[in-house]
Design a protein around this motif. Sequence first.
Motif, PDB file in Angstrom:
ATOM      1  N   PHE A  60       0.796  -1.215   0.000  1.00 33.36           N
ATOM      2  CA  PHE A  60       0.000   0.000   0.000  1.00 33.36           C
ATOM      3  C   PHE A  60       0.834   1.274   0.000  1.00 33.36           C
ATOM      4  CE2 PHE A  60      -2.976  -3.172   1.683  1.00 33.36           C
ATOM      5  CZ  PHE A  60      -3.980  -3.006   0.755  1.00 33.36           C
ATOM      6  N   ASN A  61       2.070   1.182  -0.505  1.00 29.73           N
ATOM      7  CA  ASN A  61       2.850   2.412  -0.584  1.00 29.73           C
ATOM      8  C   ASN A  61       2.359   3.269  -1.752  1.00 29.73           C
ATOM      9  OD1 ASN A  61       4.217   1.821  -3.014  1.00 29.73           O
ATOM     10  ND2 ASN A  61       5.968   0.932  -1.967  1.00 29.73           N
ATOM     11  N   LYS A  62       2.763   4.520  -1.758  1.00 29.71           N
ATOM     12  CA  LYS A  62       2.256   5.496  -2.722  1.00 29.71           C
ATOM     13  C   LYS A  62       2.480   5.065  -4.175  1.00 29.71           C
ATOM     14  CE  LYS A  62       2.708  10.288  -4.097  1.00 29.71           C
ATOM     15  NZ  LYS A  62       3.480  11.509  -4.001  1.00 29.71           N
ATOM     16  N   ASP A  63       3.678   4.538  -4.469  1.00 27.13           N
ATOM     17  CA  ASP A  63       3.991   4.137  -5.845  1.00 27.13           C
ATOM     18  C   ASP A  63       3.075   3.016  -6.331  1.00 27.13           C
ATOM     19  OD1 ASP A  63       5.987   5.976  -6.109  1.00 27.13           O
ATOM     20  OD2 ASP A  63       7.610   4.570  -5.711  1.00 27.13           O
ATOM     21  N   ASN A  64       2.870   1.994  -5.497  1.00 22.68           N
ATOM     22  CA  ASN A  64       2.030   0.871  -5.908  1.00 22.68           C
ATOM     23  C   ASN A  64       0.577   1.289  -6.086  1.00 22.68           C
ATOM     24  OD1 ASN A  64       4.194  -0.829  -6.018  1.00 22.68           O
ATOM     25  ND2 ASN A  64       3.885  -1.679  -3.990  1.00 22.68           N
ATOM     26  N   ILE A  65       0.077   2.136  -5.201  1.00 26.07           N
ATOM     27  CA  ILE A  65      -1.298   2.624  -5.341  1.00 26.07           C
ATOM     28  C   ILE A  65      -1.427   3.444  -6.619  1.00 26.07           C
ATOM     29  CG2 ILE A  65      -3.009   4.201  -4.340  1.00 26.07           C
ATOM     30  CD1 ILE A  65      -2.079   3.138  -1.580  1.00 26.07           C
ATOM     31  N   GLU A  66      -0.419   4.259  -6.907  1.00 24.31           N
ATOM     32  CA  GLU A  66      -0.434   5.073  -8.124  1.00 24.31           C
ATOM     33  C   GLU A  66      -0.437   4.187  -9.378  1.00 24.31           C
ATOM     34  OE1 GLU A  66       2.164   8.832  -9.793  1.00 24.31           O
ATOM     35  OE2 GLU A  66       2.279   8.332  -7.672  1.00 24.31           O
ATOM     36  N   LYS A  67       0.352   3.099  -9.354  1.00 29.33           N
ATOM     37  CA  LYS A  67       0.372   2.179 -10.491  1.00 29.33           C
ATOM     38  C   LYS A  67      -0.999   1.550 -10.715  1.00 29.33           C
ATOM     39  CE  LYS A  67       5.242   0.858 -10.111  1.00 29.33           C
ATOM     40  NZ  LYS A  67       6.171  -0.198  -9.722  1.00 29.33           N
ATOM     41  N   VAL A  68      -1.667   1.159  -9.643  1.00 24.23           N
ATOM     42  CA  VAL A  68      -2.993   0.547  -9.763  1.00 24.23           C
ATOM     43  C   VAL A  68      -3.996   1.546 -10.314  1.00 24.23           C
ATOM     44  CG1 VAL A  68      -4.920  -0.440  -8.465  1.00 24.23           C
ATOM     45  CG2 VAL A  68      -2.598  -1.197  -8.009  1.00 24.23           C
ATOM     46  N   VAL A  69      -3.996   2.752  -9.774  1.00 22.37           N
ATOM     47  CA  VAL A  69      -4.935   3.777 -10.248  1.00 22.37           C
ATOM     48  C   VAL A  69      -4.710   4.052 -11.730  1.00 22.37           C
ATOM     49  CG1 VAL A  69      -5.571   6.218 -10.050  1.00 22.37           C
ATOM     50  CG2 VAL A  69      -5.290   4.825  -7.992  1.00 22.37           C
ATOM     51  N   ASN A  70      -3.448   4.162 -12.141  1.00 25.64           N
ATOM     52  CA  ASN A  70      -3.148   4.407 -13.554  1.00 25.64           C
ATOM     53  C   ASN A  70      -3.578   3.236 -14.430  1.00 25.64           C
ATOM     54  OD1 ASN A  70      -2.102   6.918 -12.983  1.00 25.64           O
ATOM     55  ND2 ASN A  70       0.027   6.232 -12.977  1.00 25.64           N
ATOM     56  N   ALA A  71      -3.399   2.000 -13.931  1.00 25.08           N
ATOM     57  CA  ALA A  71      -3.811   0.823 -14.707  1.00 25.08           C
ATOM     58  C   ALA A  71      -5.321   0.772 -14.858  1.00 25.08           C
ATOM     59  CB  ALA A  71      -3.309  -0.452 -14.035  1.00 25.08           C
ATOM     60  N   VAL A  72      -6.044   1.093 -13.785  1.00 25.96           N
ATOM     61  CA  VAL A  72      -7.509   1.032 -13.822  1.00 25.96           C
ATOM     62  C   VAL A  72      -8.084   2.150 -14.671  1.00 25.96           C
ATOM     63  CG1 VAL A  72      -9.591   1.264 -12.403  1.00 25.96           C
ATOM     64  CG2 VAL A  72      -7.718  -0.184 -11.632  1.00 25.96           C
ATOM     65  N   THR A  73      -7.543   3.361 -14.529  1.00 20.96           N
ATOM     66  CA  THR A  73      -8.097   4.513 -15.251  1.00 20.96           C
ATOM     67  C   THR A  73      -7.543   4.628 -16.666  1.00 20.96           C
ATOM     68  OG1 THR A  73      -6.372   6.007 -14.436  1.00 20.96           O
ATOM     69  CG2 THR A  73      -8.405   5.835 -13.130  1.00 20.96           C
ATOM     70  N   GLY A  74      -6.485   3.892 -16.968  1.00 14.22           N
ATOM     71  CA  GLY A  74      -5.884   3.984 -18.294  1.00 14.22           C
ATOM     72  C   GLY A  74      -5.051   5.243 -18.460  1.00 14.22           C
ATOM     73  N   ASN A  75      -4.739   5.918 -17.363  1.00 14.79           N
ATOM     74  CA  ASN A  75      -3.962   7.153 -17.412  1.00 14.79           C
ATOM     75  C   ASN A  75      -2.499   6.821 -17.684  1.00 14.79           C
ATOM     76  OD1 ASN A  75      -2.818   9.638 -17.090  1.00 14.79           O
ATOM     77  ND2 ASN A  75      -3.220   9.806 -14.913  1.00 14.79           N
ATOM     78  N   LYS A  76      -2.025   7.187 -18.875  1.00 15.96           N
ATOM     79  CA  LYS A  76      -0.643   6.883 -19.233  1.00 15.96           C
ATOM     80  C   LYS A  76       0.230   8.133 -19.250  1.00 15.96           C
ATOM     81  CE  LYS A  76      -1.240   2.682 -21.873  1.00 15.96           C
ATOM     82  NZ  LYS A  76      -0.939   2.007 -23.118  1.00 15.96           N
ATOM     83  N   SER A  77      -0.339   9.294 -18.935  1.00 12.73           N
ATOM     84  CA  SER A  77       0.475  10.493 -18.975  1.00 12.73           C
ATOM     85  C   SER A  77       1.394  10.505 -17.763  1.00 12.73           C
ATOM     86  CB  SER A  77      -0.411  11.735 -19.010  1.00 12.73           C
ATOM     87  OG  SER A  77      -0.582  12.280 -17.758  1.00 12.73           O
ATOM     88  N   ILE A  78       2.640  10.774 -17.996  1.00 14.13           N
ATOM     89  CA  ILE A  78       3.617  10.778 -16.912  1.00 14.13           C
ATOM     90  C   ILE A  78       4.408  12.072 -16.964  1.00 14.13           C
ATOM     91  CG2 ILE A  78       3.839   8.268 -16.852  1.00 14.13           C
ATOM     92  CD1 ILE A  78       6.529   8.625 -18.302  1.00 14.13           C
ATOM     93  N   ASP A  79       4.984  12.411 -15.839  1.00 17.70           N
ATOM     94  CA  ASP A  79       5.840  13.589 -15.757  1.00 17.70           C
ATOM     95  C   ASP A  79       7.250  13.110 -15.450  1.00 17.70           C
ATOM     96  OD1 ASP A  79       7.006  16.056 -15.475  1.00 17.70           O
ATOM     97  OD2 ASP A  79       6.019  16.518 -13.567  1.00 17.70           O
ATOM     98  N   MET A  80       8.113  13.150 -16.451  1.00 11.45           N
ATOM     99  CA  MET A  80       9.488  12.677 -16.285  1.00 11.45           C
ATOM    100  C   MET A  80      10.426  13.776 -15.816  1.00 11.45           C
ATOM    101  SD  MET A  80       9.881  10.282 -19.690  1.00 11.45           S
ATOM    102  CE  MET A  80      11.599   9.963 -19.386  1.00 11.45           C
ATOM    103  N   THR A  81       9.961  15.023 -15.778  1.00  9.88           N
ATOM    104  CA  THR A  81      10.866  16.119 -15.440  1.00  9.88           C
ATOM    105  C   THR A  81      11.418  15.963 -14.029  1.00  9.88           C
ATOM    106  OG1 THR A  81       9.025  17.525 -14.751  1.00  9.88           O
ATOM    107  CG2 THR A  81       9.778  17.767 -17.022  1.00  9.88           C
TER     108      THR A  81
END
Length: 198
Positions: free
Chosen positions: A30-51
């Motif tokens: 349940f760390n922030k990165d893993n939750i973020e990966k799940v949310v992105n996978a479910v919502t289909g959000n592929k936009s990332i900020d590499m800066t």
Amino acid sequence: MKKYVLSLAILSAFIFGTSNVQAQSLKDLFNKDNIEKVVNAVTGNKSIDMTGTWTYTGSAIEFESDNFLKKAGGAAAASLAENKLDEQLAKIGIKDGQLSFTFNADSTFTSTIGKRSMQGTYSYDAATNQVQLKYLRLLNMNAKVNCTSNSMELLFNSDKLLKLITFLSSKSSNTTLKTISSLADSYDGMMLGFELKK
């Protein structure tokens, strides 16, 4: 209410199980990165900020298919391959904090190993999750990007990673490059790269 919570827990476990998240404990799960990966996978959000500046924390390995991972011996094979890659990268000066990538908003970037820096331009394709890195017309390569707000994996086909290591590191030796190459050959269908933290 209990049924709802249980259903949500089962759904979360299913999603985590299918999204290449490897957790060692509930805290990791349940760390922030893993939750973020799940949310992105479910919502289909592929936009990332590499800066920003991303610093090397270890090697990253990804198998191109779950079937191949099973054939190769599963998580044990992945862990063994990752340890071997870490060992070889450390021999040429790529270890914790010794490699960084700084991606700027104007599509320029800088790679730094120790005190040596190389500059270039980059472009990210959200449809393929690929970043194209161009080092001043000297070297062009694509990498798969797995990214959250504070962690990133840059994954290369093995021959491209060898070119990048040779290009960036003045300490690269034939023995080390041959070892990395044979590691990649023994697991055909594997991408190799860097795990980075912001």
